[in-house]
Design a protein around this motif. Structure first.
Motif, PDB file in Angstrom:
ATOM      1  N   UNK A  12       1.099  -1.271  -0.098  1.00 53.62           N
ATOM      2  CA  UNK A  12       0.027   0.059   0.520  1.00 53.62           C
ATOM      3  C   UNK A  12       0.540   1.067  -0.364  1.00 53.62           C
ATOM      4  N   UNK A  13       1.922   1.400   0.471  1.00 57.26           N
ATOM      5  CA  UNK A  13       2.978   2.215   0.310  1.00 57.26           C
ATOM      6  C   UNK A  13       3.229   2.923  -0.961  1.00 57.26           C
ATOM      7  N   UNK A  14       3.633   4.510  -1.169  1.00 58.01           N
ATOM      8  CA  UNK A  14       4.803   5.042  -2.161  1.00 58.01           C
ATOM      9  C   UNK A  14       5.605   4.234  -2.855  1.00 58.01           C
ATOM     10  N   UNK A  15       6.545   4.198  -3.773  1.00 52.58           N
ATOM     11  CA  UNK A  15       7.696   3.899  -4.290  1.00 52.58           C
ATOM     12  C   UNK A  15       8.744   5.366  -3.332  1.00 52.58           C
ATOM     13  N   UNK A  16       8.557   6.289  -3.333  1.00 57.28           N
ATOM     14  CA  UNK A  16       9.480   7.212  -2.948  1.00 57.28           C
ATOM     15  C   UNK A  16       8.799   7.922  -1.426  1.00 57.28           C
ATOM     16  N   UNK A  17      10.165   7.909  -0.696  1.00 57.18           N
ATOM     17  CA  UNK A  17      10.203   8.012   0.940  1.00 57.18           C
ATOM     18  C   UNK A  17      10.535   9.148   1.371  1.00 57.18           C
ATOM     19  N   UNK A  18      10.156  10.424   1.837  1.00 52.52           N
ATOM     20  CA  UNK A  18      11.356  11.214   1.844  1.00 52.52           C
ATOM     21  C   UNK A  18      12.446  10.780   3.550  1.00 52.52           C
ATOM     22  N   UNK A  19      13.546  10.896   3.854  1.00 55.62           N
ATOM     23  CA  UNK A  19      14.380  10.612   4.411  1.00 55.62           C
ATOM     24  C   UNK A  19      14.072  12.060   5.435  1.00 55.62           C
ATOM     25  N   UNK A  20      14.303  11.372   6.747  1.00 58.73           N
ATOM     26  CA  UNK A  20      14.014  11.946   7.916  1.00 58.73           C
ATOM     27  C   UNK A  20      13.487  12.985   7.901  1.00 58.73           C
ATOM     28  N   UNK A  21      11.877  12.858   7.183  1.00 55.93           N
ATOM     29  CA  UNK A  21      10.962  14.319   7.035  1.00 55.93           C
ATOM     30  C   UNK A  21      11.633  14.714   5.385  1.00 55.93           C
ATOM     31  N   UNK A  22      12.160  15.308   5.362  1.00 52.63           N
ATOM     32  CA  UNK A  22      12.892  16.755   3.878  1.00 52.63           C
ATOM     33  C   UNK A  22      14.024  16.677   4.723  1.00 52.63           C
ATOM     34  N   UNK A  23      15.195  15.732   5.017  1.00 50.42           N
ATOM     35  CA  UNK A  23      15.524  16.134   6.830  1.00 50.42           C
ATOM     36  C   UNK A  23      17.355  16.715   6.260  1.00 50.42           C
ATOM     37  N   UNK A  24      17.307  16.980   4.856  1.00 57.15           N
ATOM     38  CA  UNK A  24      17.823  17.980   4.501  1.00 57.15           C
ATOM     39  C   UNK A  24      17.967  18.819   3.966  1.00 57.15           C
ATOM     40  N   UNK A  25      17.103  19.722   3.274  1.00 62.50           N
ATOM     41  CA  UNK A  25      16.518  20.809   3.278  1.00 62.50           C
ATOM     42  C   UNK A  25      15.839  21.578   4.383  1.00 62.50           C
ATOM     43  N   UNK A  26      15.008  20.947   5.613  1.00 61.22           N
ATOM     44  CA  UNK A  26      14.877  20.997   6.634  1.00 61.22           C
ATOM     45  C   UNK A  26      15.063  19.809   7.800  1.00 61.22           C
ATOM     46  N   UNK A  27      15.101  20.992   9.351  1.00 65.61           N
ATOM     47  CA  UNK A  27      16.070  20.352  10.304  1.00 65.61           C
ATOM     48  C   UNK A  27      15.646  18.401  10.354  1.00 65.61           C
ATOM     49  N   UNK A  28      15.737  17.869   9.264  1.00 65.46           N
ATOM     50  CA  UNK A  28      15.965  16.559   9.836  1.00 65.46           C
ATOM     51  C   UNK A  28      14.871  15.890  11.225  1.00 65.46           C
ATOM     52  N   UNK A  29      14.013  14.702  11.013  1.00 65.82           N
ATOM     53  CA  UNK A  29      13.046  14.153  11.642  1.00 65.82           C
ATOM     54  C   UNK A  29      11.885  15.544  12.597  1.00 65.82           C
ATOM     55  N   UNK A  30      11.909  16.956  11.884  1.00 70.88           N
ATOM     56  CA  UNK A  30      10.913  17.583  12.885  1.00 70.88           C
ATOM     57  C   UNK A  30      10.175  17.970  11.746  1.00 70.88           C
ATOM     58  N   UNK A  31       8.816  18.525  12.011  1.00 69.57           N
ATOM     59  CA  UNK A  31       7.287  19.101  11.619  1.00 69.57           C
ATOM     60  C   UNK A  31       7.849  19.721  10.445  1.00 69.57           C
ATOM     61  N   UNK A  32       9.108  20.650  10.755  1.00 67.60           N
ATOM     62  CA  UNK A  32       9.289  21.114   9.735  1.00 67.60           C
ATOM     63  C   UNK A  32       9.619  20.549   8.545  1.00 67.60           C
ATOM     64  N   UNK A  33      10.350  19.502   8.975  1.00 66.99           N
ATOM     65  CA  UNK A  33      10.606  18.421   7.121  1.00 66.99           C
ATOM     66  C   UNK A  33       9.884  17.970   7.305  1.00 66.99           C
ATOM     67  N   UNK A  34       8.723  17.419   7.374  1.00 65.60           N
ATOM     68  CA  UNK A  34       7.642  16.606   7.042  1.00 65.60           C
ATOM     69  C   UNK A  34       7.090  17.862   5.833  1.00 65.60           C
ATOM     70  N   UNK A  35       6.655  19.094   6.666  1.00 66.52           N
ATOM     71  CA  UNK A  35       6.551  20.193   6.143  1.00 66.52           C
ATOM     72  C   UNK A  35       6.725  19.709   4.614  1.00 66.52           C
ATOM     73  N   UNK A  36       8.055  20.101   4.344  1.00 64.13           N
ATOM     74  CA  UNK A  36       9.598  20.401   3.460  1.00 64.13           C
ATOM     75  C   UNK A  36       8.522  19.003   1.989  1.00 64.13           C
ATOM     76  N   UNK A  37       9.016  18.067   2.659  1.00 57.77           N
ATOM     77  CA  UNK A  37       8.570  16.909   2.128  1.00 57.77           C
ATOM     78  C   UNK A  37       7.315  16.954   1.392  1.00 57.77           C
ATOM     79  N   UNK A  38       6.412  17.097   2.230  1.00 56.21           N
ATOM     80  CA  UNK A  38       4.689  17.518   1.222  1.00 56.21           C
ATOM     81  C   UNK A  38       5.243  18.746   0.261  1.00 56.21           C
ATOM     82  N   UNK A  39       5.610  19.992   0.951  1.00 62.40           N
ATOM     83  CA  UNK A  39       5.788  20.834   0.384  1.00 62.40           C
ATOM     84  C   UNK A  39       6.118  20.204  -1.995  1.00 62.40           C
ATOM     85  N   UNK A  40       7.686  18.746  -2.034  1.00 63.47           N
ATOM     86  CA  UNK A  40       7.488  18.745  -2.656  1.00 63.47           C
ATOM     87  C   UNK A  40       6.945  17.591  -3.492  1.00 63.47           C
TER      88      UNK A  40
END
Length: 263
Positions: free
Chosen positions: A10-38
């Motif tokens: 059921x899962x997508x092929x593409x998975x954002x590591x630690x949220x989007x842990x290079x473009x925002x602080x890893x393992x934070x909701x800010x990183x999740x939001x950045x991954x979602x933005x992409x």
């Protein structure tokens, strides 16, 4: 068993590591939001336990690299799992990345669950136990995950390098899907994944070739890879028929792109 015989995944092929842990602080909701933005709909994160049993996101055993713990916790233990959640929740987990994220807190697993469930996102929880607490951490993280996702159509995927953590997860919440993380194909890896009741094997991407993919898929496992940041590596893994790609490069890979990648 061939890949076509495997149960639906059921899962997508593409998975954002630690949220989007290079473009925002890893393992934070800010990183999740950045991954979602992409455009990403599935996220990988690391979860451990506070001293009072609260599951929260952090990769390292210690706090220095990704928080300001040297200030607020000066003179105390630098091991994250030695502190109660109240103290951990006061830390700044964003300034290390850049000033724009100053004050970003460490999130609890519950906060991440709310975010993912509200937005219909998928989650890969890597269990990152404080050394010496592997079985207990696996059991507790799985118990909390089962509670938080009890009404969800698709539960989180629990993964770990620690066999004891996966044993704890299996005993605590056997209904949740599990994956064995590997940085080498040690003797007996396939058999161990079977005894742990895993649905997936998650490898350093360099370990996957025709032989290892065939072995894993023939045994009924889905095949995922970390951490894939180059197009040539992604193309090779897709051509091999693997199922999941964990990447830091949410700015490079579009999560809905087709099999053919331009290099």
């Amino acid at each position: 068993m061939t890949q076509l015989d495997l149960p639906p995944w059921p899962y997508p092929r593409w998975i954002a590591h630690r949220g989007a842990g290079k473009l925002a602080p890893e393992n934070t909701l800010a990183a999740f939001r950045e991954g979602a933005r992409h455009g990403y709909r599935m996220f990988e994160c690391d979860v451990k336990l506070s001293a009072d049993g609260i599951p929260f996101l952090l990769h390292d055993a210690t706090l220095e690299r990704t928080t300001n713990a040297a200030g607020p916790l000066r003179g105390q233990s630098n091991v994250a799992g030695h502190h109660h959640w109240h103290a951990l929740s006061q830390l700044d987990a964003g300034s290390w990345h850049c000033a724009a994220y100053a004050g970003e807190p460490l999130p609890t697993l519950e906060a991440v669950a709310r975010y993912c469930l509200h937005n219909d996102f998928f989650l890969n929880i890597e269990i990152k136990a404080t050394p010496g607490t592997e079985h207990h951490t696996g059991a507790e993280v799985a118990r909390h995950a089962a509670r938080l996702w009890q009404d969800a159509a698709v539960p989180p995927l629990l993964t770990s390098f620690d066999v004891e953590s996966l044993e704890g997860a299996m005993q605590s919440a056997p209904e949740l899907p599990r994956g064995l993380l590997l940085d080498e194909l040690w003797t007996g890896w396939l058999e161990r994944a079977l005894t742990l009741g895993c649905q997936a094997v998650v490898c350093n991407h360099r370990l996957w070739d025709t032989s290892s993919v065939t072995q894993a898929q023939s045994a009924g496992f889905r095949t995922l890879s970390y951490t894939v940041n180059e197009k040539v590596d992604a193309q090779r893994l897709i051509a091999l028929g693997t199922d999941g790609i964990i990447t830091d490069r949410v700015d490079l890979f579009e999560p809905d792109q087709n099999i053919q990648l331009s290099i």
